[in-house]
Design a protein around this motif. Sequence first.
Motif, short mmCIF file in Angstrom:
data_model
loop_
_atom_site.label_atom_id
_atom_site.label_comp_id
_atom_site.label_asym_id
_atom_site.label_seq_id
_atom_site.Cartn_x
_atom_site.Cartn_y
_atom_site.Cartn_z
N UNK B 295 14.61 -2.81 -5.71
CA UNK B 295 14.52 -3.53 -4.34
C UNK B 295 13.97 -2.52 -3.41
N UNK B 296 15.19 -1.26 -3.22
CA UNK B 296 14.76 -0.35 -2.10
C UNK B 296 13.62 0.67 -2.45
N UNK B 297 13.40 0.53 -3.92
CA UNK B 297 12.48 1.50 -4.25
C UNK B 297 10.96 0.91 -3.99
N UNK B 298 10.84 -0.49 -3.85
CA UNK B 298 9.78 -1.00 -3.61
C UNK B 298 9.67 -1.08 -2.00
N UNK B 299 10.46 -1.09 -1.37
CA UNK B 299 10.20 -0.93 0.12
C UNK B 299 9.88 0.44 0.47
N UNK B 300 10.50 1.31 -0.09
CA UNK B 300 9.98 2.99 0.01
C UNK B 300 8.42 3.06 -0.35
N UNK B 301 8.09 2.42 -1.63
CA UNK B 301 6.84 2.49 -2.11
C UNK B 301 5.94 1.83 -1.24
N UNK B 302 5.86 0.36 -1.08
CA UNK B 302 5.11 -0.37 -0.35
C UNK B 302 4.90 -0.04 0.86
N UNK B 303 6.00 0.23 1.70
CA UNK B 303 5.78 0.39 3.01
C UNK B 303 5.55 1.68 3.59
N UNK B 304 6.06 2.68 2.74
CA UNK B 304 6.35 4.17 3.32
C UNK B 304 5.31 5.02 2.54
N UNK B 305 4.87 4.88 1.41
CA UNK B 305 4.34 5.98 0.45
C UNK B 305 2.97 6.35 1.34
N UNK B 306 1.98 5.58 1.60
CA UNK B 306 0.79 5.76 2.14
C UNK B 306 0.96 6.43 3.47
N UNK B 307 1.88 6.09 4.03
CA UNK B 307 2.09 6.61 5.72
C UNK B 307 2.79 8.43 5.49
N UNK B 308 3.68 8.42 4.64
CA UNK B 308 4.36 9.55 4.31
C UNK B 308 3.52 10.61 3.50
N UNK B 309 2.99 9.99 2.53
CA UNK B 309 2.38 11.05 1.50
C UNK B 309 1.09 10.59 0.91
N UNK B 310 0.66 9.76 1.68
CA UNK B 310 -1.12 9.22 1.27
C UNK B 310 -1.93 10.11 2.11
N UNK B 311 -3.40 9.79 1.94
CA UNK B 311 -3.75 8.70 1.44
C UNK B 311 -3.73 8.65 -0.25
N UNK B 312 -3.57 7.66 -0.93
CA UNK B 312 -3.67 7.51 -2.21
C UNK B 312 -5.11 7.15 -2.70
N UNK B 313 -6.09 7.60 -2.18
CA UNK B 313 -7.27 7.27 -2.37
C UNK B 313 -7.88 7.62 -3.92
N UNK B 314 -7.18 8.46 -4.54
CA UNK B 314 -7.48 8.95 -5.84
C UNK B 314 -7.34 7.83 -6.86
N UNK B 315 -6.49 6.65 -6.54
CA UNK B 315 -6.30 5.59 -7.34
C UNK B 315 -7.37 4.44 -7.12
N UNK B 316 -7.49 3.69 -8.16
CA UNK B 316 -8.64 2.54 -8.03
C UNK B 316 -8.03 1.62 -7.14
N UNK B 317 -6.87 1.28 -6.98
CA UNK B 317 -6.09 0.44 -5.79
C UNK B 317 -5.18 1.29 -5.12
N UNK B 318 -5.69 1.91 -4.26
CA UNK B 318 -4.84 3.02 -3.31
C UNK B 318 -3.64 2.59 -2.84
N UNK B 319 -2.83 1.73 -3.37
CA UNK B 319 -1.61 1.39 -3.00
C UNK B 319 -0.39 1.10 -4.26
N UNK B 320 0.85 1.33 -3.82
CA UNK B 320 1.49 0.92 -5.14
C UNK B 320 1.70 -0.54 -5.34
N UNK B 321 1.71 -0.97 -6.47
CA UNK B 321 1.70 -2.33 -6.85
C UNK B 321 3.24 -2.75 -7.27
N UNK B 322 3.69 -3.97 -7.18
CA UNK B 322 4.87 -4.33 -7.75
C UNK B 322 4.81 -4.86 -9.05
#
Lengths: 276, 463
Positions: B295-322
């Motif tokens: 649960x909280x892992x998903x919150x941190x991943x989906x809502x914060x990753x891109x802001x805190x340590x992004x951009x994730x543009x090296x990924x094909x889909x540049x966001x974490x998925x559940x």
Amino acid sequence: MQLWLSLLLYLAAAVFLIGLGWRLLNWLRTPVPLKIPLTPGPADRRGVLWRLGGELFAFRALWRADRSLWTPAWIFHVALVLLLIGHFGGLETPRFACATLGGMQAAFCRVACDVGLPFAGGLTGMSMAQFGHFEDISGGLVGAVAIAALLWLLLRRLLAERVRSISTFSDYFALLLLLLIIVTGNDMRFMGGLNIEQARQFVAGWLALHPTPAPADPVFTMHILLVCALLIYIPFSKLVHIGGAALFSPTLNQRNNPRQRRYTGPWDKTNASATA
Amino acid sequence: MQAPPLKPNAAAGAHHHRANPTLLAALGLPTEVPADWRARALTKFDELLHTRRSLKLYLDTCVRCGACTDKCPFFLGTGDPNNMPVARAELLRKVYRRHFTAAGKLFGPLAAGEELTDAVREQWFTYFYQCTECRRCAVFCPFGVDTAEITMAAREIMASIGLATKYVSEVVDKAHTIGNNIGIPEAAWRDTCRFLEEELKEQTGADIKLPVNQAGAEVLLVPPSADLFTNTDTMMAYGKFFHALGVSWTTSSYASEAGNFGMFLNYEHLKKVNRRIVDAARQLGVRRLVMGECGHAWRAAQAFTDTLNGPLDFLEKPRPEHILEYAVRVIRQGRLKLDKSANDGLAVTYHDPCNLARAGGIIEEPREILRLIARGFREMPADTIREKTFCCGAGAGLLTDEIMETRFAGVKPRIEAFCASGATHLAVPCAICKAQFPVAFEHYRIDAQVVGVMDLLAKAIVL
Ligand code: HEM
Ligand code: SF4
Ligand code: SF4
């Protein structure tokens, strides 16, 4: 000649405007570093507007939480807004739109008289004089409803164990202040101690920055003094929420779209460079 | 659940163990509460007031209407008035009034302001660690006041003066040094994966791999490390799932943890723990980043990753998925063959982990899956599910033995709802919940089992 009452009212209004403006500006200026909307939540702006509108006009969360609180809270707020409109609507200038409270009658304004009256008059067969009288009665009714709702809120605070335990002096103070303001207001309307025309001239003159002497009526003086107290009190208490706190609230006003687009925290720049 | 009468101080004695000096030093925090702690705490408080609108706004605008008072599972379970969300927030708010507002500075107690004293500090440590940051209160507040935000700020202030719990600090430290919360080193991680591969071979007859550190894989799956330790069915389920899809995937022994206990300590550690996942994804050269059941892992991943340590543009889909979002997509594409009857005989209900429902927007996905794979699926009462879900009572760093009574109290509303559903199996996509519920079931003498949604899905997958 009670010019000092006008001056005091200017002072209170200034404290209110500057104080409230300052608080709102502070909220606005404080950054929102992360995406924290409550989910499920809308991902687009229009959806966010609906969400905020629902909170602002219907108190949606309160409805979900507790109907016995929603009822007096919503009635009180609607009555308060109607009373405000009624106060300015009763004047020559400025002209405000009208509103309705449920099936009860509206607080009417001069726009209605200039534009709407021929129309409304045609519909209801009322003359302009009757119209003014009606405004008095409806305003008084709204006041009575507001008093009932406030008493309900007060009793709830005093009697419901959980709410009593979290209530502070300022919670009671706000309720009592409002009660007194509306009671003195209604006293003037119904007990007929005051010449309404004279009161209107006072407020109109005050608004137009040409203060005229206040009617020499103790209840009127009291009413205005209490209003001054409220105006000054608002920016420094929980009543700042009249600035529309929900509109500023990130849990409600953010779009739920971190999975569609990158959100860059406004104060994250320093952090980002530290670890980049 | 009916609100209990107030029982003042009912939960005042429930304390977490405090982190020891070595641990605090490792996290860059003061090793003991300094003599000038008051000034330091207020400085930190001031900093947060200027950098977090949620904190400032929520301290300013609560009207003490009481709508939230009976919404917190910890109040419902303990009856302690300080566990009512508004009262919890008041513990911080009274200090805010006294030290940061004109009314409080001038009128003190009359304006409900209170000096920051030793006693107040103790209250903070007690009650801000009896909140699981579950956000249920926020759903019912007319201004969206989120007490979780207040709790986070209070914990951050406490951390700045060397006050943190042993459990949260240990977990954050392990995440930084070993890569996961349980402290499984790389060798053991690989060994366990090999062992589970053999287990899968026995169960399915197929050669299903649980790859580790495989560069160039399509998917980096980041599970909660508990999936490799206690919830091994879930770990094997990921394997069977990707095997059936024919998608290459891997775990990372560097970022072997989806969870982010930094969120329960302070912003700095939230960011730092989160960073490992991004680094691992970049190093392994994967195209997608998928988060496991937590649960909280998903919150941190989906809502914060891109802001805190992004951009994730090296990924094909540049966001974490559940993982469940991913699963729903491939099921809709018809890429999995499912046999519902595999789960026949199970009366299953679904528990919405608070962070998935109220902070992650994963609500319909698990239901769509469960309806497809379990005939016995049913819901708990409507006011206890979806965004109104009750917390399991162990999130945000409460999953620790010394506060067992608090945990039992916090899970009580959920247990009542579970019993009302008549289910025998509780499907839960969260590692914290999966650790809490078996203990709670035992305590309340309920004969029921906890399973992952992926576990049930894997059972229904026909290879
Ligand atoms: C965002 C929309 C608003 C919401 C959700 C809201 C909600 C509330 C609630 C829940 C209370 C507490 C009632 C109680 O238990 O005592 C309250 C009180 C109050 N509100 Fe609002 N309000 C809103 C906007 C406004 C506006 C625009 C005004 C001014 C016209 C206003 C004026 C007041 C006043 C004067 C009180 C004092 C009553 C008390 O202290 O209990 N509110 N409001
Ligand atoms: S519901 Fe919101 S405004 Fe009402 S008491 Fe709770 S936090 Fe305060
Ligand atoms: S976030 Fe959850 S645990 Fe914390 S006060 Fe609100 S309802 Fe209670």
